[in-house]
Design a protein around this motif. Structure first.
Motif, mmCIF file in Angstrom:
data_model
loop_
_atom_site.group_PDB
_atom_site.id
_atom_site.type_symbol
_atom_site.label_atom_id
_atom_site.label_comp_id
_atom_site.label_asym_id
_atom_site.label_seq_id
_atom_site.Cartn_x
_atom_site.Cartn_y
_atom_site.Cartn_z
ATOM 1 N N SER A 14 0.338 8.025 -5.784
ATOM 2 C CA SER A 14 -0.591 7.631 -6.889
ATOM 3 C C SER A 14 -1.281 6.664 -6.946
ATOM 4 C CB SER A 14 0.005 7.365 -8.412
ATOM 5 O OG SER A 14 -0.454 7.312 -9.728
ATOM 6 N N ASP A 15 -0.989 5.422 -6.344
ATOM 7 C CA ASP A 15 -1.745 4.418 -6.311
ATOM 8 C C ASP A 15 -2.621 4.880 -4.367
ATOM 9 O OD1 ASP A 15 -2.561 1.470 -6.286
ATOM 10 O OD2 ASP A 15 -1.191 1.032 -5.300
ATOM 11 N N GLN A 16 -2.674 5.536 -4.063
ATOM 12 C CA GLN A 16 -2.652 6.213 -2.504
ATOM 13 C C GLN A 16 -4.248 7.142 -3.168
ATOM 14 O OE1 GLN A 16 -0.857 7.294 0.241
ATOM 15 N NE2 GLN A 16 0.386 5.035 0.355
ATOM 16 N N LEU A 17 -3.906 7.767 -3.765
ATOM 17 C CA LEU A 17 -5.166 9.227 -4.999
ATOM 18 C C LEU A 17 -6.299 7.812 -5.254
ATOM 19 C CD1 LEU A 17 -2.736 11.802 -5.311
ATOM 20 C CD2 LEU A 17 -4.978 11.750 -3.954
ATOM 21 N N ARG A 18 -5.911 7.191 -6.276
ATOM 22 C CA ARG A 18 -6.558 6.876 -6.867
ATOM 23 C C ARG A 18 -7.523 6.088 -6.625
ATOM 24 N NH1 ARG A 18 -5.645 5.088 -12.607
ATOM 25 N NH2 ARG A 18 -3.515 6.153 -13.085
ATOM 26 N N ASP A 19 -7.076 4.995 -4.684
ATOM 27 C CA ASP A 19 -7.446 4.368 -4.089
ATOM 28 C C ASP A 19 -8.739 5.143 -3.472
ATOM 29 O OD1 ASP A 19 -7.115 1.831 -4.751
ATOM 30 O OD2 ASP A 19 -5.914 1.332 -3.257
ATOM 31 N N LEU A 20 -8.523 6.159 -2.740
ATOM 32 C CA LEU A 20 -8.489 7.307 -1.962
ATOM 33 C C LEU A 20 -10.439 8.271 -3.307
ATOM 34 C CD1 LEU A 20 -6.645 9.131 -0.176
ATOM 35 C CD2 LEU A 20 -8.208 8.185 0.355
ATOM 36 N N LEU A 21 -10.039 8.063 -4.372
ATOM 37 C CA LEU A 21 -11.088 8.785 -4.878
ATOM 38 C C LEU A 21 -12.019 8.042 -5.629
ATOM 39 C CD1 LEU A 21 -8.482 11.009 -7.416
ATOM 40 C CD2 LEU A 21 -10.195 11.554 -5.397
ATOM 41 N N ALA A 22 -11.324 6.615 -5.232
ATOM 42 C CA ALA A 22 -12.635 5.423 -5.567
ATOM 43 C C ALA A 22 -13.477 5.654 -5.131
ATOM 44 C CB ALA A 22 -11.492 4.573 -6.491
ATOM 45 N N GLY A 23 -13.790 5.386 -3.515
ATOM 46 C CA GLY A 23 -14.022 5.345 -2.175
ATOM 47 C C GLY A 23 -13.913 4.044 -1.204
ATOM 48 N N LYS A 24 -12.174 3.348 -1.974
ATOM 49 C CA LYS A 24 -11.806 2.452 -2.179
ATOM 50 C C LYS A 24 -10.995 2.440 -0.271
ATOM 51 C CE LYS A 24 -11.527 -0.032 -5.751
ATOM 52 N NZ LYS A 24 -10.097 -0.438 -7.300
ATOM 53 N N GLY A 25 -10.984 1.801 0.681
ATOM 54 C CA GLY A 25 -9.603 1.574 1.858
ATOM 55 C C GLY A 25 -8.898 1.254 1.380
ATOM 56 N N TRP A 26 -7.075 2.002 2.367
ATOM 57 C CA TRP A 26 -6.480 1.353 1.686
ATOM 58 C C TRP A 26 -5.455 -0.296 2.163
ATOM 59 C CZ3 TRP A 26 -2.392 2.027 -1.195
ATOM 60 C CH2 TRP A 26 -0.937 1.912 -1.432
ATOM 61 N N ASP A 27 -5.156 -0.889 1.228
ATOM 62 C CA ASP A 27 -4.036 -2.566 1.591
ATOM 63 C C ASP A 27 -3.240 -2.729 2.722
ATOM 64 O OD1 ASP A 27 -4.095 -4.626 1.812
ATOM 65 O OD2 ASP A 27 -4.409 -5.354 -0.783
ATOM 66 N N THR A 28 -3.168 -2.494 3.753
ATOM 67 C CA THR A 28 -2.264 -2.350 4.901
ATOM 68 C C THR A 28 -1.403 -3.603 3.506
ATOM 69 O OG1 THR A 28 -2.704 -4.012 6.265
ATOM 70 C CG2 THR A 28 -3.158 -1.421 6.336
ATOM 71 N N ASN A 29 -1.386 -4.548 3.017
ATOM 72 C CA ASN A 29 -0.632 -5.402 2.495
ATOM 73 C C ASN A 29 0.915 -4.875 1.553
ATOM 74 O OD1 ASN A 29 -1.238 -7.970 3.891
ATOM 75 N ND2 ASN A 29 -3.282 -8.045 2.630
ATOM 76 N N ARG A 30 -0.169 -3.222 1.066
ATOM 77 C CA ARG A 30 0.735 -3.240 -0.382
ATOM 78 C C ARG A 30 1.803 -1.657 0.274
ATOM 79 N NH1 ARG A 30 -4.389 -1.276 -3.212
ATOM 80 N NH2 ARG A 30 -3.543 0.210 -3.324
ATOM 81 N N GLY A 31 1.787 -1.445 1.992
ATOM 82 C CA GLY A 31 2.570 -0.674 2.211
ATOM 83 C C GLY A 31 1.812 0.265 3.264
#
Length: 115
Positions: A14-31
């Protein structure tokens, strides 16, 4: 399917989809890296999007719509679990929506009518 994921993975997707749909990169500190995009492509493949060689022939708009459908479905599963409600139709509804999306992706786009 979202209902097959454990709570931790469901929240992560859910968190990853929100980031992708918002155009944000994935924060590697979160997993670890994002599994949301590969899951979206796999589900589109299962729904019938045409293959082109070893890849899929899918438009970015179709991928965005698929990720939006998956995001809504994942969030719906989270709420169902929080409310302790069983809804056995989540997976089948998602696949039916993705099949319709895949079908519309494969139809030729007609030029606008200039009458």
């Amino acid at each position: 399917m979202p209902d097959a994921l454990d709570d931790q993975r469901l929240l992560l997707i859910s968190d990853q989809l929100r980031d992708l749909l918002a155009g944000k990169g994935w924060d590697t500190n979160r997993g670890p890296g994002s599994a949301a995009l590969p899951i979206s492509l796999l589900l589109l493949s299962k729904a019938g999007v045409k293959r082109q060689g070893k890849g899929l022939n899918v438009e970015m708009g179709t991928l965005h719509e698929a990720m939006t459908l998956l995001s809504v479905t994942v969030d719906r599963e989270i709420v169902s679990r929080m409310l302790h409600r069983e809804d056995g139709t989540i997976g089948s509804e998602l696949m039916e929506s993705l099949r319709l999306l895949a079908q519309s992706n494969s139809e030729p786009v007609l030029p606008p009518c200039t009458a």
